[in-house]
Motif scaffolding. Structure first.
Motif, PDB file in Angstrom:
ATOM      1  N   GLU A 249       0.852  -1.178   0.000  1.00 50.12           N
ATOM      2  CA  GLU A 249       0.000   0.000   0.000  1.00 50.12           C
ATOM      3  C   GLU A 249       0.896   1.239   0.000  1.00 50.12           C
ATOM      4  N   GLU A 250       0.276   2.414   0.013  1.00 50.81           N
ATOM      5  CA  GLU A 250       1.044   3.659  -0.096  1.00 50.81           C
ATOM      6  C   GLU A 250       2.163   3.750   0.944  1.00 50.81           C
ATOM      7  N   GLU A 251       1.856   3.409   2.196  1.00 49.43           N
ATOM      8  CA  GLU A 251       2.845   3.557   3.265  1.00 49.43           C
ATOM      9  C   GLU A 251       4.085   2.716   3.008  1.00 49.43           C
ATOM     10  N   ASP A 252       3.910   1.529   2.409  1.00 45.95           N
ATOM     11  CA  ASP A 252       5.050   0.647   2.137  1.00 45.95           C
ATOM     12  C   ASP A 252       5.978   1.268   1.098  1.00 45.95           C
ATOM     13  N   VAL A 253       5.393   1.814   0.033  1.00 45.90           N
ATOM     14  CA  VAL A 253       6.191   2.421  -1.030  1.00 45.90           C
ATOM     15  C   VAL A 253       6.912   3.659  -0.495  1.00 45.90           C
ATOM     16  N   ILE A 254       6.200   4.473   0.259  1.00 47.19           N
ATOM     17  CA  ILE A 254       6.794   5.696   0.807  1.00 47.19           C
ATOM     18  C   ILE A 254       7.958   5.365   1.729  1.00 47.19           C
ATOM     19  N   GLY A 491       7.798  10.613  -8.383  1.00 49.41           N
ATOM     20  CA  GLY A 491       6.366  10.460  -8.150  1.00 49.41           C
ATOM     21  C   GLY A 491       5.917   9.057  -8.464  1.00 49.41           C
ATOM     22  N   GLY A 492       4.822   8.665  -7.842  1.00 44.58           N
ATOM     23  CA  GLY A 492       4.299   7.328  -8.095  1.00 44.58           C
ATOM     24  C   GLY A 492       2.890   7.186  -7.581  1.00 44.58           C
ATOM     25  N   SER A 493       2.440   5.946  -7.569  1.00 42.72           N
ATOM     26  CA  SER A 493       1.071   5.681  -7.142  1.00 42.72           C
ATOM     27  C   SER A 493       0.884   4.203  -6.892  1.00 42.72           C
ATOM     28  N   ILE A 494      -0.199   3.902  -6.212  1.00 41.73           N
ATOM     29  CA  ILE A 494      -0.705   2.529  -6.204  1.00 41.73           C
ATOM     30  C   ILE A 494      -1.467   2.350  -7.506  1.00 41.73           C
ATOM     31  N   ARG A 495      -1.295   1.172  -8.146  1.00 36.98           N
ATOM     32  CA  ARG A 495      -1.879   0.962  -9.470  1.00 36.98           C
ATOM     33  C   ARG A 495      -3.216   0.223  -9.380  1.00 36.98           C
ATOM     34  N   ILE A 496      -3.992   0.428 -10.416  1.00 37.77           N
ATOM     35  CA  ILE A 496      -5.204  -0.389 -10.577  1.00 37.77           C
ATOM     36  C   ILE A 496      -4.763  -1.804 -10.969  1.00 37.77           C
ATOM     37  N   PRO A 531      -3.480 -10.724 -11.194  1.00 37.69           N
ATOM     38  CA  PRO A 531      -2.499  -9.667 -10.897  1.00 37.69           C
ATOM     39  C   PRO A 531      -2.507  -9.340  -9.402  1.00 37.69           C
ATOM     40  N   PRO A 532      -1.342  -9.100  -8.804  1.00 38.26           N
ATOM     41  CA  PRO A 532      -1.299  -8.744  -7.384  1.00 38.26           C
ATOM     42  C   PRO A 532      -1.533  -7.245  -7.209  1.00 38.26           C
ATOM     43  N   PRO A 533      -1.978  -6.824  -6.023  1.00 39.25           N
ATOM     44  CA  PRO A 533      -1.966  -5.381  -5.737  1.00 39.25           C
ATOM     45  C   PRO A 533      -0.518  -4.888  -5.841  1.00 39.25           C
ATOM     46  N   HIS A 534      -0.320  -3.736  -6.473  1.00 37.88           N
ATOM     47  CA  HIS A 534       1.056  -3.278  -6.649  1.00 37.88           C
ATOM     48  C   HIS A 534       1.105  -1.762  -6.787  1.00 37.88           C
ATOM     49  N   GLY A 535       2.279  -1.230  -6.586  1.00 36.81           N
ATOM     50  CA  GLY A 535       2.484   0.210  -6.704  1.00 36.81           C
ATOM     51  C   GLY A 535       3.964   0.505  -6.772  1.00 36.81           C
TER      52      GLY A 535
END
Length: 594
Positions: A249-254, A491-496, A531-535
């Motif tokens: 999720e966002e917190e992991d990527v950040i 910059g980035g995001s969590i993806r669909i 597909p797995p949740p990813h970002g």
């Protein structure tokens, strides 16, 4: 005449020699910086990428070597063998300034004409001349230092990501054109006449496919290409540190990327980055700073004074508010004495951002001076000063219009004033901030449709999913940008990762189902298979190195950049090609409009 090495080996780099090497016999190689003949002695400053070393040849020591040394000129490439001795006149400003090389033999490996640019630091030469002779420009010590910083930065990034379980995987340079942003650079195919590859604007789709493939931590230091009009710090080809992760999720990527940047700044420039970094939402960034990449090193925040002037008699303010816009101000400390000529110039500046004009209030010790004072009651004037927290000696600058114009113009004015007033002149801090909760889409009035604010694969925030089709402009994205001193570092995001949601997103963006499958079918097809949740996130490597090297010009951190017109003065690229090459590609020349 150029001499061959004939087995001669370099033993040391010029800039590495110190007092611990005294009495050592060494061989160094490099370029002549300066030469001085002082009668019976010839001094040469020899340079390689590690620095300078003073070499001395004495006529009484070795007459043949002395005479040969006297023949060399600046930028001759030479090899010298001799003994390291204590320098008679030490130079504390040079790392090698305590020693010198007593030259016993010299080889002239190649001669040099007089260079068209000086090989020195802080060169004052036109950019096009520097780019035309880039191979000489890159000999300059400050340029070599920058490229060494770039090398170290890339190494630290690779080491950090490797230690944290990421795999470096390359993605194609020749791929399918999927335009949804800048124009693609196109490459014609000889095997498939009339068809084209595109150079990647980013590895976005491929890194998402790698997540589908189970490579749950990917990175790549990737070359990217965008055929767009260049601004001061844009290049048609640039380098991205591309990162993608699964089951996050966002917190992991950040968290990963904060740790990465902390490591880079510590290892490369010994700068401690405090974690966690500050965070503000996109709305807060725009409301306070008029920018989605705010510079937080100084104040001058934008303040909404619409309520304070709602009942005033100034028609410009009333019209802006009545039409759904706003009236906003910034306070410039200790600037109440700014002259009318300067204020008029600032008024012209905001007009370039479509503002109709700039009102001001100069809060002087003995009076309040303002061209709009006659339209404001004493209570309204005081309310404005209180709202912006103005004190005696401050200047208040005001713009009224629709919100987008007000925020953009005041945001730009804020930065312009910081520059003109030299507010940041001696500021060397690194002020990081995350900007979050970006809009998912923006409305493009020219195309009469919504376009992706980041890219079409960005996940909407869960609580806003209900508005995706009915009120797309209201939807926020799970997107995040890391900003440093007013520049976007990455910059980035969590993806669909849900194919039906992805198709809905394409629909919102005005794609028919057929068109979406035509452009992105391979991704939608892949999303049918678990597909797995990813970002992820992508940093601009060039921009990171700019900060680490202390330069404001992106061309300084790229070995062979293009100029402002996407042209290479050195190689003369782009250029015309032979008719035979075009014939093989099935391409005919059209008449070129001049």
């Amino acid at each position: 005449m150029a001499e061959a090495l004939n087995g001669l080996k370099r033993t040391n780099m010029c800039g590495d020699l110190r007092e611990t090497h005294i009495s050592n016999k060494v061989t160094v190689m490099g370029w002549v910086g300066t030469k001085r003949n002082l009668g019976g002695l010839v001094f040469i400053d020899l340079r390689d990428r590690t620095g300078l070393l003073q070499v001395v040849f004495g006529e009484e020591i070795n007459k043949e070597a002395f005479q040969k040394a006297d023949l060399v000129k600046p930028e001759y490439c030479i090899a010298i063998t001799g003994e390291i001795i204590k320098r008679q006149s030490p130079n504390d400003n040079m790392p090698t300034g305590q020693v010198e090389l007593k030259g016993a033999s010299i080889k002239i490996l190649s001669e040099s004409e007089t260079p068209p640019i000086y090989i020195k630091e802080d060169l004052d030469a036109s950019e096009n001349i520097r780019l035309k002779y880039r191979y000489l420009d890159l000999r300059r010590p400050d340029m070599q230092k920058i490229l060494m910083i770039r090398h170290k930065t890339a190494k630290v990034i690779r080491d950090f990501l490797d230690e944290n379980g990421f795999l470096e995987i390359e993605t194609p340079m020749l791929t399918k054109s999927t335009p949804e942003g800048a124009r693609d650079y196109l490459v014609p195919s000889r095997n498939y006449p009339g068809n084209f590859y595109a150079l990647p604007q980013s590895p976005q789709l491929f890194k998402q496919l790698l997540m589908v493939s189970g490579y749950d931590k990917y990175f790549q230091i990737a070359r990217c290409f965008r055929d767009e009009d260049l601004r001061s710090n844009r290049q048609p080809e640039f380098t991205q540190v591309d990162i993608e992760m699964s089951f996050v999720e966002e917190e992991d990527v950040i968290a990963v990327n904060e740790a990465l940047i902390k490591k880079v700044f510590k290892e490369v420039v010994n700068e401690d980055v405090m974690l966690p970094m500050k965070r503000i939402t996109y709305k807060e960034a725009m409301d306070k700073y008029g920018s989605d990449k705010p510079d937080l090193r100084f104040g001058m925040e934008i303040v909404d004074i619409s309520e304070e002037v709602r009942e005033c008699e100034f028609v410009v303010f009333k019209n802006a508010i009545d039409n759904g816009g706003s009236v906003r101000a910034i306070k410039v400390t200790n600037s109440a004495d700014m002259g009318r000529k300067k204020l008029d110039k600032l008024g012209e500046f905001v007009k370039t951002y479509k503002a109709k004009g700039l009102a001001y209030i100069a809060y002087k010790e003995d009076e309040i001076k303002s061209p709009i004072a006659k339209f404001l009651s004493e209570t309204q004037m005081q309310a404005i000063l209180n709202k912006v927290e103005a004190k005696t000696g401050d200047l208040v600058l005001i713009v009224a219009d629709k919100d987008s114009i007000v925020l953009q113009s005041l945001g730009a004015l804020r930065l312009q004033l910081a520059k003109e007033l030299e507010i940041l002149k001696d500021n060397v801090e690194f002020n990081f901030v995350w900007v979050t909760e970006f809009p998912l889409v923006d409305y493009n009035e020219e195309e009469n449709r919504y376009v992706a604010a980041h890219h079409p694969f960005t996940m909407p925030m869960d609580e806003d999913l209900q508005y995706l089709e009915s009120e797309p402009g209201r939807v926020r994205a799970k997107a995040y940008d890391m900003v440093l001193n007013g520049e976007e570092l990455g910059g980035g995001s969590i993806r669909i990762h849900d194919s039906s949601l992805q198709e809905t997103m394409f629909k919102v963006l005005g794609f028919t189902q057929e068109k979406a499958w035509e452009r992105f079918g391979f991704l939608l097809e892949a999303f049918k298979f678990g597909p797995p949740p990813h970002g992820g996130l992508a940093f601009g490597l060039d921009r990171i190195v700019m900060f680490l090297a202390g330069t404001e010009n992106i061309k300084d951190v790229i070995a062979f950049p293009k100029n402002q017109n996407a042209f290479c003065p050195m190689t003369q690229a782009p250029n015309m090609v032979d008719d035979k090459q075009l014939e093989e590609l099935g391409i005919t020349k059209a008449e070129i409009k001049k």
